[in-house]
Design a protein around this motif. Structure first.
Motif, PDB file in Angstrom:
ATOM      1  N   GLU A 220     -17.210 -42.252 -24.522  1.00 46.37           N
ATOM      2  CA  GLU A 220     -16.282 -43.004 -23.681  1.00 46.37           C
ATOM      3  C   GLU A 220     -15.857 -44.291 -24.377  1.00 46.37           C
ATOM      4  OE1 GLU A 220     -17.452 -41.785 -19.110  1.00 46.37           O
ATOM      5  OE2 GLU A 220     -18.202 -43.663 -19.931  1.00 46.37           O
ATOM      6  N   MET A 221     -14.613 -44.700 -24.125  1.00 45.53           N
ATOM      7  CA  MET A 221     -14.105 -45.944 -24.697  1.00 45.53           C
ATOM      8  C   MET A 221     -14.804 -47.163 -24.106  1.00 45.53           C
ATOM      9  SD  MET A 221     -11.559 -45.313 -26.888  1.00 45.53           S
ATOM     10  CE  MET A 221     -10.591 -46.819 -26.844  1.00 45.53           C
ATOM     11  N   GLY A 222     -15.045 -47.097 -22.821  1.00 43.86           N
ATOM     12  CA  GLY A 222     -15.652 -48.240 -22.134  1.00 43.86           C
ATOM     13  C   GLY A 222     -14.629 -49.144 -21.488  1.00 43.86           C
ATOM     14  N   ALA A 223     -13.443 -49.237 -22.079  1.00 45.42           N
ATOM     15  CA  ALA A 223     -12.359 -50.045 -21.507  1.00 45.42           C
ATOM     16  C   ALA A 223     -11.061 -49.631 -22.170  1.00 45.42           C
ATOM     17  CB  ALA A 223     -12.613 -51.537 -21.732  1.00 45.42           C
ATOM     18  N   ALA A 224      -9.948 -49.906 -21.483  1.00 48.13           N
ATOM     19  CA  ALA A 224      -8.634 -49.559 -22.023  1.00 48.13           C
ATOM     20  C   ALA A 224      -8.328 -50.400 -23.255  1.00 48.13           C
ATOM     21  CB  ALA A 224      -7.563 -49.761 -20.959  1.00 48.13           C
ATOM     22  N   VAL A 225      -7.611 -49.780 -24.209  1.00 49.10           N
ATOM     23  CA  VAL A 225      -7.232 -50.451 -25.450  1.00 49.10           C
ATOM     24  C   VAL A 225      -5.705 -50.477 -25.545  1.00 49.10           C
ATOM     25  CG1 VAL A 225      -7.302 -50.322 -27.969  1.00 49.10           C
ATOM     26  CG2 VAL A 225      -9.335 -49.750 -26.628  1.00 49.10           C
ATOM     27  N   GLN A 226      -5.150 -51.632 -25.876  1.00 51.01           N
ATOM     28  CA  GLN A 226      -3.705 -51.752 -26.035  1.00 51.01           C
ATOM     29  C   GLN A 226      -3.249 -51.020 -27.296  1.00 51.01           C
ATOM     30  OE1 GLN A 226      -1.264 -53.333 -24.105  1.00 51.01           O
ATOM     31  NE2 GLN A 226      -2.881 -53.411 -22.553  1.00 51.01           N
ATOM     32  N   VAL A 227      -2.202 -50.206 -27.151  1.00 48.55           N
ATOM     33  CA  VAL A 227      -1.649 -49.491 -28.308  1.00 48.55           C
ATOM     34  C   VAL A 227      -0.141 -49.730 -28.407  1.00 48.55           C
ATOM     35  CG1 VAL A 227      -3.431 -47.703 -28.361  1.00 48.55           C
ATOM     36  CG2 VAL A 227      -1.424 -47.391 -26.896  1.00 48.55           C
ATOM     37  N   THR A 228       0.316 -50.809 -27.809  1.00 49.07           N
ATOM     38  CA  THR A 228       1.746 -51.126 -27.791  1.00 49.07           C
ATOM     39  C   THR A 228       2.317 -51.230 -29.195  1.00 49.07           C
ATOM     40  OG1 THR A 228       1.431 -52.320 -25.709  1.00 49.07           O
ATOM     41  CG2 THR A 228       3.464 -52.759 -26.939  1.00 49.07           C
ATOM     42  N   ASP A 229       1.546 -51.784 -30.113  1.00 43.14           N
ATOM     43  CA  ASP A 229       2.036 -51.993 -31.470  1.00 43.14           C
ATOM     44  C   ASP A 229       1.812 -50.772 -32.367  1.00 43.14           C
ATOM     45  OD1 ASP A 229       2.815 -54.572 -30.817  1.00 43.14           O
ATOM     46  OD2 ASP A 229       0.821 -55.395 -31.267  1.00 43.14           O
ATOM     47  N   ALA A 230       1.343 -49.675 -31.778  1.00 37.28           N
ATOM     48  CA  ALA A 230       1.056 -48.470 -32.575  1.00 37.28           C
ATOM     49  C   ALA A 230       2.101 -47.388 -32.354  1.00 37.28           C
ATOM     50  CB  ALA A 230      -0.331 -47.945 -32.227  1.00 37.28           C
ATOM     51  N   VAL A 231       3.316 -47.808 -31.949  1.00 35.82           N
ATOM     52  CA  VAL A 231       4.384 -46.854 -31.663  1.00 35.82           C
ATOM     53  C   VAL A 231       5.256 -46.672 -32.901  1.00 35.82           C
ATOM     54  CG1 VAL A 231       6.379 -46.326 -30.223  1.00 35.82           C
ATOM     55  CG2 VAL A 231       4.397 -47.495 -29.229  1.00 35.82           C
ATOM     56  N   ILE A 232       5.419 -45.406 -33.291  1.00 35.26           N
ATOM     57  CA  ILE A 232       6.350 -45.046 -34.353  1.00 35.26           C
ATOM     58  C   ILE A 232       7.593 -44.485 -33.677  1.00 35.26           C
ATOM     59  CG2 ILE A 232       6.734 -43.599 -36.383  1.00 35.26           C
ATOM     60  CD1 ILE A 232       3.660 -43.509 -36.697  1.00 35.26           C
ATOM     61  N   GLY A 233       8.756 -45.059 -33.982  1.00 29.79           N
ATOM     62  CA  GLY A 233       9.961 -44.703 -33.264  1.00 29.79           C
ATOM     63  C   GLY A 233      10.174 -45.678 -32.118  1.00 29.79           C
ATOM     64  N   MET A 234      10.743 -45.208 -31.034  1.00 27.33           N
ATOM     65  CA  MET A 234      11.040 -46.109 -29.916  1.00 27.33           C
ATOM     66  C   MET A 234      10.967 -45.349 -28.599  1.00 27.33           C
ATOM     67  SD  MET A 234      14.441 -48.445 -29.339  1.00 27.33           S
ATOM     68  CE  MET A 234      14.100 -49.329 -30.859  1.00 27.33           C
ATOM     69  N   ILE A 235      10.249 -45.931 -27.644  1.00 28.09           N
ATOM     70  CA  ILE A 235      10.228 -45.364 -26.304  1.00 28.09           C
ATOM     71  C   ILE A 235      11.546 -45.717 -25.630  1.00 28.09           C
ATOM     72  CG2 ILE A 235       9.082 -45.400 -24.060  1.00 28.09           C
ATOM     73  CD1 ILE A 235       6.480 -46.026 -25.496  1.00 28.09           C
ATOM     74  N   PRO A 236      12.294 -44.740 -25.135  1.00 21.73           N
ATOM     75  CA  PRO A 236      13.613 -45.025 -24.554  1.00 21.73           C
ATOM     76  C   PRO A 236      13.527 -46.022 -23.403  1.00 21.73           C
ATOM     77  CG  PRO A 236      13.293 -42.663 -24.855  1.00 21.73           C
ATOM     78  CD  PRO A 236      11.968 -43.307 -25.114  1.00 21.73           C
ATOM     79  N   ASP A 237      14.555 -46.833 -23.254  1.00 16.45           N
ATOM     80  CA  ASP A 237      14.585 -47.811 -22.164  1.00 16.45           C
ATOM     81  C   ASP A 237      14.505 -47.140 -20.800  1.00 16.45           C
ATOM     82  OD1 ASP A 237      14.687 -50.003 -23.817  1.00 16.45           O
ATOM     83  OD2 ASP A 237      16.880 -50.116 -23.827  1.00 16.45           O
ATOM     84  N   ASP A 238      15.066 -45.921 -20.683  1.00 14.90           N
ATOM     85  CA  ASP A 238      15.084 -45.255 -19.385  1.00 14.90           C
ATOM     86  C   ASP A 238      13.917 -44.282 -19.210  1.00 14.90           C
ATOM     87  OD1 ASP A 238      15.982 -43.490 -21.275  1.00 14.90           O
ATOM     88  OD2 ASP A 238      17.744 -42.805 -20.154  1.00 14.90           O
ATOM     89  N   PHE A 239      12.929 -44.385 -20.102  1.00 15.81           N
ATOM     90  CA  PHE A 239      11.731 -43.551 -19.934  1.00 15.81           C
ATOM     91  C   PHE A 239      11.036 -43.928 -18.625  1.00 15.81           C
ATOM     92  CE2 PHE A 239       7.278 -42.360 -20.664  1.00 15.81           C
ATOM     93  CZ  PHE A 239       7.431 -41.052 -21.106  1.00 15.81           C
ATOM     94  N   THR A 240      10.492 -42.948 -17.955  1.00 13.78           N
ATOM     95  CA  THR A 240       9.861 -43.174 -16.654  1.00 13.78           C
ATOM     96  C   THR A 240       8.521 -43.882 -16.819  1.00 13.78           C
ATOM     97  OG1 THR A 240      10.896 -41.151 -15.839  1.00 13.78           O
ATOM     98  CG2 THR A 240       9.093 -42.045 -14.536  1.00 13.78           C
TER      99      THR A 240
END
Length: 595
Positions: free
Chosen positions: A90-110
């Motif tokens: 188990e991780m134990g706690a949530a980890v931020q992965v915002t800076d680990a994105v390759i490409g781009m999440i669309p603005d209108d993504f749900t």
């Protein structure tokens, strides 16, 4: 043995005149009325309960000692090609992965949470046991459930995507029990030598009041704003989608006390949840309808089937429930006579039942169909006087595996290989169509996809569950990689267009429906793919496919987001994860707009 010990204690109390109630003489004890009165008063005495509890506790200690002496737990080893089926911590706690994105999440993504369930066995992996009764083993479908969650939300001020990842076991009652014991406790009870399986059933029941563990490792679903983890050997567990904390069992306010399907369906128009549960003892199959608010069981009926079929999924249309009674069966009597608990009967019958939403067993209209194995339904809908069923169909069953004692790896490897003319012996799965004519009782059935790729784990835009849909999506088996590992690996996704069908086949490899593929890089495989509908989207395929993938060459895991309208193109975003994500089963995207 606990029950027997308790019974013996009652008998011993009746054979010795206690000093607790001196007013009872031999004459009064000789009469039935006096004896009952004596027992009633005895049971009201605190000493009785202390003695009874002491005997029970001693019996349990004796049973535990016997299991510890007679049974040896052995790890099931994994091949190098099976390394990503191994459990993780188990991780134990949530980890931020915002800076680990390759490409781009669309603005209108749900905005929402993508959760995938899957087996993550305690104590290092699946187990087998050796004992004086023989050998029994966990099957590949077992292992305690672990949830893997990707939270995708926008910052309300900056509008920037905020993404985090976490994982956590589903804390069922039995997981907590074994965690507290710090060792395996439940004996494997699905496959093995007959005497070993029967002894596991008996000893598990005597020690824990259960024949097997609660797995909760198969799927995740939402109903009335609450989220549940489920496997069909028990009732669901409610979970907090933000923390992944297990809140407790969901038995619909005490009205559902039996196993629960991994794929309940939310009815069009009403929002009611249609469920079912199978059991190896009568009633073999019960169906239920849960209120839209999740608080009441509105309908429950025994369909009075003649066998316990391992029915994994139920189908629905606007008016009907659809039941798949196929010849993969669970039979305790078969174990007693030396056979397997779960068996696919090559000469067994197959039938599909259609019943009104609130019907009874007499209202089911049964349609005899060709013998086959189907776990997953793509969709069901009404078309004039027909009920159309779309599903993934194979000629053989991958569950539970070969007859005990045969080489598992060779059996599974052979089943995944694509050998000309051997489809009848394989797990090769094709999208299939049954058209059930409700007035005449006639059936038309046919393969819709070709022989080039095997596919399973279907999904659709959930707004179209129970009504006619144009598109469906599946995971595509990499037959070579699966044959090498002896375990299913999915190396691509497929998008099926059910509306634009060919009238006849020019090439059997191609099939009758148009199929578009999204192929992953070499040695990269997915699990738990789900459709994410675009908020306010008009077209059925307005949205994305989201899935966990693992690259075996680099031993890294990511989440891919694929535009469903540009299906064969590169993912619009790849999100690298801080922890390996083992292959698992089903996933769900939960569009949650408030936290």
């Amino acid at each position: 043995m606990v029950a027997a010990s308790s019974y013996a204690f009652h008998v011993s109390c009746s054979l010795h005149r206690p000093s607790l109630s001196p007013k009872y003489d031999a004459l009064s004890l000789s009469s039935s009325l006096g004896f009952k009165k004596f027992l009633k008063e005895l049971k009201q005495n605190p000493v009785f309960h202390v003695l009874e509890r002491t005997v029970k506790e001693a019996s349990l200690r004796m049973l535990d000692d016997f299991v510890n002496l007679a049974f040896e737990f052995v790890d099931q080893s994994l091949l190098p090609s099976q390394s990503n089926f191994a459990p993780v911590e188990e991780m134990g706690a949530a980890v931020q992965v915002t800076d680990a994105v390759i490409g781009m999440i669309p603005d209108d993504f749900t905005e929402g949470i993508y959760i995938r369930n899957g087996p993550n066995p305690l104590f290092g992996g699946l187990k087998s046991t050796n004992s004086i009764f023989g050998k029994s083993s966990h099957t590949w479908i077992e292992g305690e459930g672990m949830l893997h969650a990707l939270h995708v939300f926008k910052d309300s001020i900056s509008g920037r995507w905020n993404i985090s990842y976490n994982n956590r076991h589903v804390y069922t009652d039995t997981l907590k029990l074994e965690t507290n014991m710090r060792k395996p406790a439940f004996l494997p009870a699905i496959e093995g030598d007959s005497a070993s399986v029967l002894s596991a059933y008996l000893l598990n029941w005597l020690r824990f009041g259960l024949v097997d563990k609660y797995l909760s490792n198969t799927n995740v679903f939402e109903h009335s704003g609450k989220v549940y983890s489920v496997a069909e050997n028990h009732i669901p567990q409610e979970i907090d989608p933000f923390t992944l904390e297990t809140k407790g069992n969901w038995d619909i306010n005490g009205c559902w006390k039996r196993p629960f399907t991994s794929h309940p369906k939310k009815a069009p128009d009403t929002g009611e949840l249609v469920v079912m549960g199978i059991h190896p003892k009568k009633p073999y199959f019960e169906l239920g309808v849960v209120s839209a608010d999740g608080k009441r069981l509105l309908h429950k009926v025994d369909l009075k089937l003649k066998r316990c079929c391992l029915c994994h999924e139920i189908g629905i249309t606007k008016r009907y429930n659809v039941i798949m009674d196929f010849p993969l069966t669970i039979d305790i009597n078969r174990v007693i006579t030396g056979g397997p608990l779960i068996k696919y009967n090559n000469d067994g019958y197959a039938q599909i039942g259609v019943m009104p939403r609130y019907g009874d067993s007499e209202s089911v209209q049964w349609f005899k169909v060709e013998q086959s194995c189907t776990f997953h339904i793509v969709n069901c809908y009404e078309h004039g006087d027909e009920v159309v069923v779309l599903a993934c169909r194979a000629s053989n069953s991958i569950i539970p595996g070969p007859d005990f004692g045969l080489n598992k790896f060779e059996w599974f490897s052979k089943g995944f290989k694509q050998i000309e003319g051997s489809e009848c012996e394989s797990f090769f799965s094709r999208v299939y169509e049954w058209r059930l004519e409700m007035i005449t009782g006639e059936v038309t059935e046919r393969n819709l996809t070709g022989t080039e790729y095997s596919m399973d784990f279907p999904m659709i835009n959930e707004r179209f569950i129970g009504i006619e849909n144009k598109f469906g999506y599946t995971q595509v088996v990499d037959s070579n990689a699966s044959a090498i590992s002896g375990m299913a690996k999915y190396g691509a996704l497929a998008k099926l267009n059910f509306k634009d069908r060919k009238l006849e086949l020019s090439n059997p490899q191609e099939g009758l429906v148009e199929v578009e593929y999204h192929k992953f890089p070499e040695n990269t495989f997915c699990s738990g793919a789900a459709f994410v509908a675009k908020s306010g989207g008009l077209a059925e395929d307005d949205g994305w496919i989201i899935t966990y993938v693992h690259n075996e060459s680099t031993d890294t895991s990511q989440v891919y987001i694929v535009d469903a309208t540009k299906f064969s193109e590169e993912p619009v975003a790849k999100i690298s994860l801080p922890r390996r994500v083992p292959y698992g089963f089903h996933g769900a995207f939960l569009p949650l707009y408030s936290r």
